[in-house]
Each structure stands twice: as C-alpha cells, then as structure tokens.
Design an enzyme around this catalytic site. Structure first.
Site, PDB file in Angstrom:
ATOM      1  N   CYS A 158       4.375   0.113  -9.350  1.00 13.63           N
ATOM      2  CA  CYS A 158       5.382   0.266 -10.127  1.00 13.63           C
ATOM      3  C   CYS A 158       6.354   1.230  -9.762  1.00 13.63           C
ATOM      4  O   CYS A 158       6.161   2.420  -9.040  1.00 13.63           O
ATOM      5  CB  CYS A 158       5.535   0.528 -11.772  1.00 13.63           C
ATOM      6  SG  CYS A 158       4.273  -0.623 -12.565  1.00 13.63           S
TER       7      CYS A 158
ATOM      8  N   ARG B 106       5.992  -0.763  -4.060  1.00 18.84           N
ATOM      9  CA  ARG B 106       5.012  -0.221  -5.072  1.00 18.84           C
ATOM     10  C   ARG B 106       4.273  -1.222  -6.167  1.00 18.84           C
ATOM     11  O   ARG B 106       3.596  -0.869  -6.888  1.00 18.84           O
ATOM     12  CB  ARG B 106       5.742   0.966  -5.691  1.00 18.84           C
ATOM     13  CG  ARG B 106       5.861   2.141  -4.987  1.00 18.84           C
ATOM     14  CD  ARG B 106       6.621   3.195  -5.563  1.00 18.84           C
ATOM     15  NE  ARG B 106       5.797   3.837  -6.516  1.00 18.84           N
ATOM     16  CZ  ARG B 106       5.233   5.021  -6.552  1.00 18.84           C
ATOM     17  NH1 ARG B 106       5.342   5.624  -5.431  1.00 18.84           N
ATOM     18  NH2 ARG B 106       4.371   5.162  -7.508  1.00 18.84           N
TER      19      ARG B 106
ATOM     20  N   TRP C 281       3.970  -3.617 -11.278  1.00 21.65           N
ATOM     21  CA  TRP C 281       2.857  -4.173 -10.934  1.00 21.65           C
ATOM     22  C   TRP C 281       1.818  -4.120 -12.326  1.00 21.65           C
ATOM     23  O   TRP C 281       1.841  -3.203 -12.863  1.00 21.65           O
ATOM     24  CB  TRP C 281       2.385  -3.198 -10.027  1.00 21.65           C
ATOM     25  CG  TRP C 281       1.008  -3.737  -9.430  1.00 21.65           C
ATOM     26  CD1 TRP C 281       0.881  -4.162  -8.460  1.00 21.65           C
ATOM     27  CD2 TRP C 281      -0.302  -3.271  -9.979  1.00 21.65           C
ATOM     28  NE1 TRP C 281      -0.638  -4.550  -7.969  1.00 21.65           N
ATOM     29  CE2 TRP C 281      -1.177  -4.129  -9.175  1.00 21.65           C
ATOM     30  CE3 TRP C 281      -1.008  -2.674 -11.170  1.00 21.65           C
ATOM     31  CZ2 TRP C 281      -2.524  -4.062  -9.361  1.00 21.65           C
ATOM     32  CZ3 TRP C 281      -2.122  -2.644 -11.296  1.00 21.65           C
ATOM     33  CH2 TRP C 281      -3.320  -3.364 -10.369  1.00 21.65           C
TER      34      TRP C 281
ATOM     35  N   ASN D 111       5.903   3.855 -15.582  1.00 19.55           N
ATOM     36  CA  ASN D 111       4.586   3.765 -14.855  1.00 19.55           C
ATOM     37  C   ASN D 111       3.362   4.301 -15.432  1.00 19.55           C
ATOM     38  O   ASN D 111       3.391   5.276 -16.065  1.00 19.55           O
ATOM     39  CB  ASN D 111       4.802   4.367 -13.547  1.00 19.55           C
ATOM     40  CG  ASN D 111       6.088   3.747 -12.798  1.00 19.55           C
ATOM     41  OD1 ASN D 111       6.343   2.530 -13.127  1.00 19.55           O
ATOM     42  ND2 ASN D 111       6.304   4.372 -11.701  1.00 19.55           N
ATOM     43  N   GLY D 112       2.241   3.746 -15.469  1.00 22.64           N
ATOM     44  CA  GLY D 112       0.935   4.297 -15.963  1.00 22.64           C
ATOM     45  C   GLY D 112       0.525   3.387 -17.122  1.00 22.64           C
ATOM     46  O   GLY D 112       0.581   2.378 -17.097  1.00 22.64           O
TER      47      GLY D 112
ATOM     48  N   GLU E 109     -12.297  -1.488   8.315  1.00 24.17           N
ATOM     49  CA  GLU E 109     -10.717  -1.364   8.299  1.00 24.17           C
ATOM     50  C   GLU E 109     -10.330  -2.901   8.752  1.00 24.17           C
ATOM     51  O   GLU E 109      -9.097  -3.521   8.084  1.00 24.17           O
ATOM     52  CB  GLU E 109     -10.336  -0.228   8.882  1.00 24.17           C
ATOM     53  CG  GLU E 109      -8.821  -0.395   9.024  1.00 24.17           C
ATOM     54  CD  GLU E 109      -7.969  -0.073   7.715  1.00 24.17           C
ATOM     55  OE1 GLU E 109      -8.742   0.255   6.775  1.00 24.17           O
ATOM     56  OE2 GLU E 109      -6.757  -0.067   7.873  1.00 24.17           O
TER      57      GLU E 109
ATOM     58  N   LYS F  66      -8.068  -5.406   6.514  1.00 26.56           N
ATOM     59  CA  LYS F  66      -6.580  -5.644   6.681  1.00 26.56           C
ATOM     60  C   LYS F  66      -6.536  -7.017   6.794  1.00 26.56           C
ATOM     61  O   LYS F  66      -5.247  -7.491   6.260  1.00 26.56           O
ATOM     62  CB  LYS F  66      -6.173  -5.147   8.340  1.00 26.56           C
ATOM     63  CG  LYS F  66      -6.059  -3.655   8.459  1.00 26.56           C
ATOM     64  CD  LYS F  66      -4.549  -3.267   8.034  1.00 26.56           C
ATOM     65  CE  LYS F  66      -4.700  -2.795   6.637  1.00 26.56           C
ATOM     66  NZ  LYS F  66      -5.384  -1.484   6.382  1.00 26.56           N
TER      67      LYS F  66
ATOM     68  N   GLU G 240      -6.450  -8.108   2.928  1.00 31.59           N
ATOM     69  CA  GLU G 240      -5.229  -7.781   2.402  1.00 31.59           C
ATOM     70  C   GLU G 240      -4.122  -8.515   2.422  1.00 31.59           C
ATOM     71  O   GLU G 240      -3.526  -8.891   1.367  1.00 31.59           O
ATOM     72  CB  GLU G 240      -4.785  -6.505   2.715  1.00 31.59           C
ATOM     73  CG  GLU G 240      -5.726  -5.258   2.085  1.00 31.59           C
ATOM     74  CD  GLU G 240      -5.032  -4.080   2.486  1.00 31.59           C
ATOM     75  OE1 GLU G 240      -4.975  -3.134   1.758  1.00 31.59           O
ATOM     76  OE2 GLU G 240      -5.057  -3.829   3.650  1.00 31.59           O
TER      77      GLU G 240
ATOM     78  N   HIS H 255     -29.631  -8.587   8.568  1.00 34.25           N
ATOM     79  CA  HIS H 255     -30.402  -8.518   7.150  1.00 34.25           C
ATOM     80  C   HIS H 255     -29.585  -9.140   6.026  1.00 34.25           C
ATOM     81  O   HIS H 255     -29.570  -8.858   4.924  1.00 34.25           O
ATOM     82  CB  HIS H 255     -30.425  -7.052   6.685  1.00 34.25           C
ATOM     83  CG  HIS H 255     -31.236  -5.981   7.530  1.00 34.25           C
ATOM     84  ND1 HIS H 255     -32.804  -6.316   7.587  1.00 34.25           N
ATOM     85  CD2 HIS H 255     -30.911  -5.203   8.605  1.00 34.25           C
ATOM     86  CE1 HIS H 255     -32.984  -5.422   8.487  1.00 34.25           C
ATOM     87  NE2 HIS H 255     -32.312  -4.850   9.380  1.00 34.25           N
TER      88      HIS H 255
ATOM     89  N   LYS I 101       1.396  -0.505  -2.923  1.00 32.04           N
ATOM     90  CA  LYS I 101       1.054   0.423  -2.084  1.00 32.04           C
ATOM     91  C   LYS I 101       0.509   1.757  -2.615  1.00 32.04           C
ATOM     92  O   LYS I 101      -0.469   2.567  -1.721  1.00 32.04           O
ATOM     93  CB  LYS I 101       2.542   0.789  -1.726  1.00 32.04           C
ATOM     94  CG  LYS I 101       2.489   1.655  -0.413  1.00 32.04           C
ATOM     95  CD  LYS I 101       1.992   1.240   0.863  1.00 32.04           C
ATOM     96  CE  LYS I 101       1.821   2.368   1.976  1.00 32.04           C
ATOM     97  NZ  LYS I 101       0.946   1.726   3.016  1.00 32.04           N
TER      98      LYS I 101
HETATM   99  C1  G6P Z   1      -3.677   1.131  -1.893  1.00 28.29           C
HETATM  100  C2  G6P Z   1      -3.238   0.620  -0.574  1.00 28.29           C
HETATM  101  C3  G6P Z   1      -3.978   0.819   0.509  1.00 28.29           C
HETATM  102  C4  G6P Z   1      -4.587   2.253   0.810  1.00 28.29           C
HETATM  103  C5  G6P Z   1      -4.940   2.696  -0.665  1.00 28.29           C
HETATM  104  C6  G6P Z   1      -5.124   4.202  -0.831  1.00 28.29           C
HETATM  105  O1  G6P Z   1      -4.874   0.225  -1.851  1.00 28.29           O
HETATM  106  O2  G6P Z   1      -2.770  -0.866  -0.655  1.00 28.29           O
HETATM  107  O3  G6P Z   1      -3.164   0.479   1.561  1.00 28.29           O
HETATM  108  O4  G6P Z   1      -5.378   2.632   1.671  1.00 28.29           O
HETATM  109  O5  G6P Z   1      -4.217   2.364  -1.821  1.00 28.29           O
HETATM  110  O6  G6P Z   1      -3.967   4.917  -0.964  1.00 28.29           O
HETATM  111  P1  G6P Z   1      -3.583   6.295  -0.490  1.00 28.29           P
HETATM  112  O7  G6P Z   1      -1.981   6.517  -0.767  1.00 28.29           O
HETATM  113  O8  G6P Z   1      -4.365   7.211  -1.223  1.00 28.29           O
HETATM  114  O9  G6P Z   1      -3.912   6.756   0.971  1.00 28.29           O
END
Ligand code: G6P
Length: 610
Positions: free
Chosen positions: A2, A27, A74, A100-101, A483, A487, A490, A506, A605
């Site tokens: 948010c 955000r 969000w 937010n929260g 990773e 990606k 996501e 396995h 984010k």
């Molecule tokens: C969210 C983002 C990711 C990020 C994760 C941790 O899930 O979409 O891209 O890796 O948070 O965020 P940070 O700011 O703590 O690295």
C-alpha cells in the site's frame, strides 16, 4: 505494501497526490483513492483497479483544494472494490483516513462502535479507525489528540494519514510498524509511506519511528509520540533524485533495472574493494577485527529474493570465512524460539528495509542478544536504522516488483563480507587477491551477459505457451535455480520449481516429458560433470533443455536444445552472472504472454503486513 501520500500547502493538491501515488503504485495496485478538502467539506473519490481508473473518475468534478490524502491499496481485509478502497471515513464524512498495515482487534472495536450506534459500510479493518477518531473528535478533542486516543485503543500495525472537516489544513500522520516519512518544503509539507512519492518536491525528510506522529499545517509541523509528548526528529537529506525512479526509455522498470546491474554491482563495491591487497573494507559493520574473529555462528534472515541471496551467502561464508551459517525464512524464525547468543551474528537482508517479517525477526534476534547487521538498499529504512550496523548495497531505487539488481548487489555485498571476514580468519593474501580481482571484473562481465538480450528474447518466443518449468543446479548456483523459478512464476504466472539437480531423481523427474522445459545452470565448476549427467537424464526422457553455460562450452551446447552463455568467474561469483539470463528469460516470456511485468497480480514490492 500500500502507498500513502498526504499534502498540505498552498497548491492545488490533487495533481500532487495522484502523481505521488503513481510513484508508489509498485507497492500495491488493486484500488486507489483520494480525499481533498474543497472548502465545503471532505470530498472522497475511490476506484477499484489501477490508478488510471481513479484518474478516469476524476475527469469530471475533481475536488479542488490545498490539502488532502491519497492511497494505493494492496488488499488485506475486504476484496479490492470501490467501497473497500481508501480513504475511509465515518458515516458523515467528517474524518478521512488512509492506512497501511492491519488493525488486529478491529472485530472487537467494530462491535463496540456498532453498539454505540456507528454504522459501517465496508469490510475493511481500517474503517474502525475513522469511526474511532470521529468518536473522540465529537468529545471536543483536537484532531491530534483524537488520533492519539484512537491509536491507544488499537492493536496491530499502521502507517496512517488523517484529515478532518473541523480542522481544515491539519494533517496528522502516525506510524507503528508501517513506514511513514514527513517531507519538508517551503510552506508545504508532505506525508508519504515512501520517499519516492515526494522526492520530486523535496529531499528534506524526517523518518517517523514506531509510536510517533507528525502534525502538519501550512504554518509548520511538529512531531510527537502518540501519547502526545513532543519529540525532536533529525532532518535527513535524500541522496537520489527523480530520474532514478523513471523508466529512462525502457519499456518496463524491470528491464531498466536488469540493465542497471553493471552499475549497481560497481556501486556496491565502490570504495570497498582493495584488489592489490585482496581486502574488503566495510566501514558500517561497527565491529573491531577482534569482534570479527570472535563470531562463532551466522544466521541470515530474509524473505523472497533476499532469502535466495542469503543462501548464496551461506555457501560463500562457510567455504571461505569458515563460519557455520544458517539461512532462515524471517517469517519462520520470528515464531520459533531460535537459539541465539552473543557469539551469533545475524545478517538481515532486505532490499526495502521494511519487510515486516524480516524486521520482526531482526528485533527478536537482537532481543536475544545477537548483533544484527543489515544488508539493505533503501537508505534510512527501518531495518537500516534499527540494526547494529550494516552495509548499504547502493543499488539505487528498485521499482519493478520482481527484484533483479537488488539481488546481484546483495550477493556482491555478501562476497565483500566473505572477503572481509575471510581475511580476518585465515584466508591467504593470494586467495584474497584472486577473489578481489574477479570481483572487480564483474561489471564488465555482466555487460557481456546483457549483450545476449536479443537472443534470450528470441528463445523466450518458443516457451511462452508452457505452463510448467523446472530449474536445476548444484553448488553456488543452486540458489540461482530457486531465483530463476521465482522470477518466472512472479511475473509470467507460469508454475516453476527450482531444485538441486541431484534431487531431481527424488521426485521432479516424474514430471519430465516432451512438454517440460528444464533450465540447467551448468557453468564450469566442480559440479559441472555431475550437472551434465543430470542433463542427459532429462534428455533421455525427452525434456526440453535450456542450458546456462560458460562461454565456449560446446559440450553443454550439444546436450541442450538451447544454450545461453555467461563469462567464466570463480564459483562463488558465478551466481551474479548466471542469474542474469534467467531474469531476461522471465522478463521476455512475461512480456510475450501479455503480463504486467512491473506490477504482477497479487504481489507487492514491499510486504509490510504479515
Ligand atoms: C516481496 C517482493 C520480493 C522481495 C521480497 C523481500 O515479496 O515482491 O521481490 O524479494 O518481498 O523484500 P525485501 O525488501 O525485504 O528484500
């Protein structure tokens, strides 16, 4: 998670608020809204969907005024529709509030307020706060007091901005667990959940701490605790500018940030690497050489991509600094009773420095007596401020929701830390020099990987229709398999799994047929032969193989359907190179599938709620 913006000053506030939430849209982006005082009362306009839907609504009859608040959401409580979008108000719209929260005791508060005659319109937790503040205002309290009283009743987390009809020109912001900054300009004041929203207007900011509030009016501002005790806060200078949060000619932030990696990695190393002596200097650790030698154990905490960077850190630190390392999901760590003592160093990895699980885990570790060092991107963020020391990665603002340059910069900083610790703990000068020399060559090698962008795009064309992918590797590159898979899922919504290559037998091997693309990271290192054998096992079952191989490796090429090359490096640094074709692959697949790359569905984010 948010975004909040508030403005009070002498200009028409609506364009400032809309521009501000657009800069925070990364955000949260399921609905948005504004509240403006237009001389006749508070006017609230809200819309489900992206901010452009709100702008469309504001085409006619937009409120005009010089103070207001705005929000991009969000969803946590209540589906993302017009009604549940923020700002929220009391029944008569005398108070408007963005939040937010999560208000955890909202059920109890709501029932009590309903018993007193309050009527609720939405399914959100936030609405109770608007009603509570209105209740205290009706008792004759000023807005600042009414907000303070309401917050005393609340359990949970919040970053809020509040305005009311009875005190035109006053804006109150408060924070507990959700970031909030105050921007200071000439006769104009801003509230924002993130500096990005206001950096266009001012670089002078104050970061509120938990339990603090700010009261703004065109005549000035003050800061206080929610119990209304005045506090003097330091004014900080933001050291980046607007151009860094714009796309600069790229179609998406994600692509821009992928291409920024040579500079990001260079900046992470700037002034810290001494190639001649094979040393790394990290001034912010706030630890003496003696203390560095006394570390008995390291715990790395993070979430998402930052957790993956931590896994690579584990391999590096154990092998070269010879310190036992555990990497923990911050969300799990905080709810166990982890064994932490004074010999434990906790590394807290977070791009945003605000992820609530990571922050809470760090607080728990510090409470138990550990020293916590932050590896953080956002300067002045909560983790950076609350940790005992740390290293900024200096990647610059990262806007794309899928993290790219922050990851490679985090791994670079972990390599610097490995070098620094290793040299204090028995690593030879010669080996230090080799690591440092290889590190200094990374930016140029990343450029070489990026040069294959067109090739990756052409290859991505062939894979847009697949709904499953497997990523396999061993050793230092194993976290890169995780990773790469993250990606892809996501941003393209393709189901993807990363595994250590040997684990394939396995379970995942059962999934392999001619419809399953398998991405192997098979750069030339000690695991190479074994990974190539795993490739043969996939090939024997007709899986389609994409290989990330070392430049000039014709053997890997002959066993794969497609190959993408990366320059050679020492194994501990190879992940910084081998992840880049995977970032590009997921980007191009997502674009070709028509996905919203920078704002993938359901994600945010910066995750500031549990
Ligand atoms: C969210 C983002 C990711 C990020 C994760 C941790 O899930 O979409 O891209 O890796 O948070 O965020 P940070 O700011 O703590 O690295």
């Amino acid at each position: 998670m948010c975004g909040i913006v508030g403005y009070v000053g002498h200009r028409d506030c609506l364009p400032i608020l809309i521009e501000g939430i657009k800069r925070l849209e990364y955000r949260g982006y399921d609905s948005a809204g504004v509240a403006v005082e237009d001389g006749t009362g508070l006017k609230v306009v809200k819309a489900a969907g992206k901010i452009r839907s709100l702008e469309a609504k504001l085409q006619t009859g937009a409120p005009v005024g010089t103070f207001g608040i705005a929000h991009t959401r969000w969803a946590t409580h209540g589906e993302p529709n017009d009604l549940n979008a923020h700002p929220h108000t009391d029944e008569k719209c005398t108070v408007a509030l963005v939040h937010n929260g999560i208000i955890e005791n909202y059920g109890t508060l709501k029932a009590a307020l309903e018993a007193e005659g309050h009527v609720f319109k939405t399914q959100t937790d936030t609405e109770v706060l608007a009603h509570l503040i209105e209740k205290y205002l009706r008792k004759g309290l000023k807005l600042e007091r009414a907000v303070g009283e309401a917050l005393e009743d609340v359990e949970g987390t919040y970053g809020i901005a509040v305005m009311c009809e009875s005190e035109p020109g006053t804006l109150v912001g408060a924070r507990h667990g959700s970031p909030m900054v105050v921007g200071i300009a000439d006769g104009e004041y801003y509230l924002a959940s993130d500096v990005a929203a206001i950096v266009e207007h001012t670089r002078q900011v104050i970061y509120l701490d938990d339990g603090e509030m700010a009261v703004l009016s065109p005549n000035g501002f003050h800061t206080a605790t929610v119990a209304l005790e005045r506090v003097e806060k330091e004014v900080h200078d933001v050291d980046w500018d607007l151009s860094q949060i714009e796309k600069g000619g790229y179609e998406h932030f994600m692509l821009k940030e992928i291409f920024e990696q040579p500079d990001a990695v260079r900046n992470a190393m700037r002034g810290r690497l001494n190639v001649e002596e094979g040393l790394a200097r990290l001034g912010g650790l706030n630890m003496t050489p003696e203390q560095l030698r006394e570390i008995r154990r390291i715990i790395i905490l993070g979430c998402g991509t930052s957790w993956h960077a931590g896994l690579i850190g584990e391999y590096m630190l154990e092998e070269f600094a010879r310190i036992p390392v555990e990497v923990e999901y911050a969300s799990e760590f905080r709810y166990r009773n982890p064994i932490v003592d004074e010999g434990t160093l906790v590394l807290v990895i977070s791009q945003s420095g605000e992820t609530i699980d990571t922050l809470a885990a760090m607080r728990e570790a510090r409470r138990k007596g550990a020293r916590a060092l932050g590896i953080v991107n956002v300067v002045g963020s909560t983790i950076a401020r609350e940790s005992d020391g740390g290293v900024y990665i200096h990647a610059g603002p990262e806007i794309g929701v899928a993290s790219t340059k922050a990851f490679t910069s985090q791994v670079t900083v972990l390599a610097l830390l490995t070098l620094a610790l290793g040299r204090h703990r028995g690593m030879s000068r010669d080996y230090g020099i080799e690591i440092a020399r290889e590190m200094s060559q990374l930016p140029e090698k990343i450029e070489r990987v990026l040069a294959s962008n067109d090739l990756v795009r052409q290859m991505a064309d062939l894979y847009t229709k697949h709904n499953n992918f497997i990523y396999l590797c061993r050793g230092f590159n194993f976290p890169v398999a995780l990773e790469g898979a993250l990606k892809l899922k996501e941003i393209s919504y393709i189901h993807a799994e990363g595994y250590p290559a040997a684990e394939m037998k396995h379970g995942p091997i059962a999934l392999i047929d001619e419809n399953m693309p398998v991405v192997f990271i098979c750069t030339k290192d000690s695991a190479y032969e074994k990974v190539v054998s795993n490739m043969m096992e996939v090939r024997a079952r007709k899986g389609r193989i994409i290989a990330i191989a070392t430049e000039g490796d014709t053997e890997a090429a002959s066993r794969a359907d497609h190959v993408l090359y990366v320059p050679p490096s020492i194994p501990m640094l190879q992940p910084i190179l081998s992840v880049i074709p995977l970032q590009l692959l997921s980007y191009h697949v997502a674009v070709q599938r028509g996905c919203d790359v920078d704002q993938p569905r359901n994600l945010a984010k910066s995750v500031t709620v549990e």
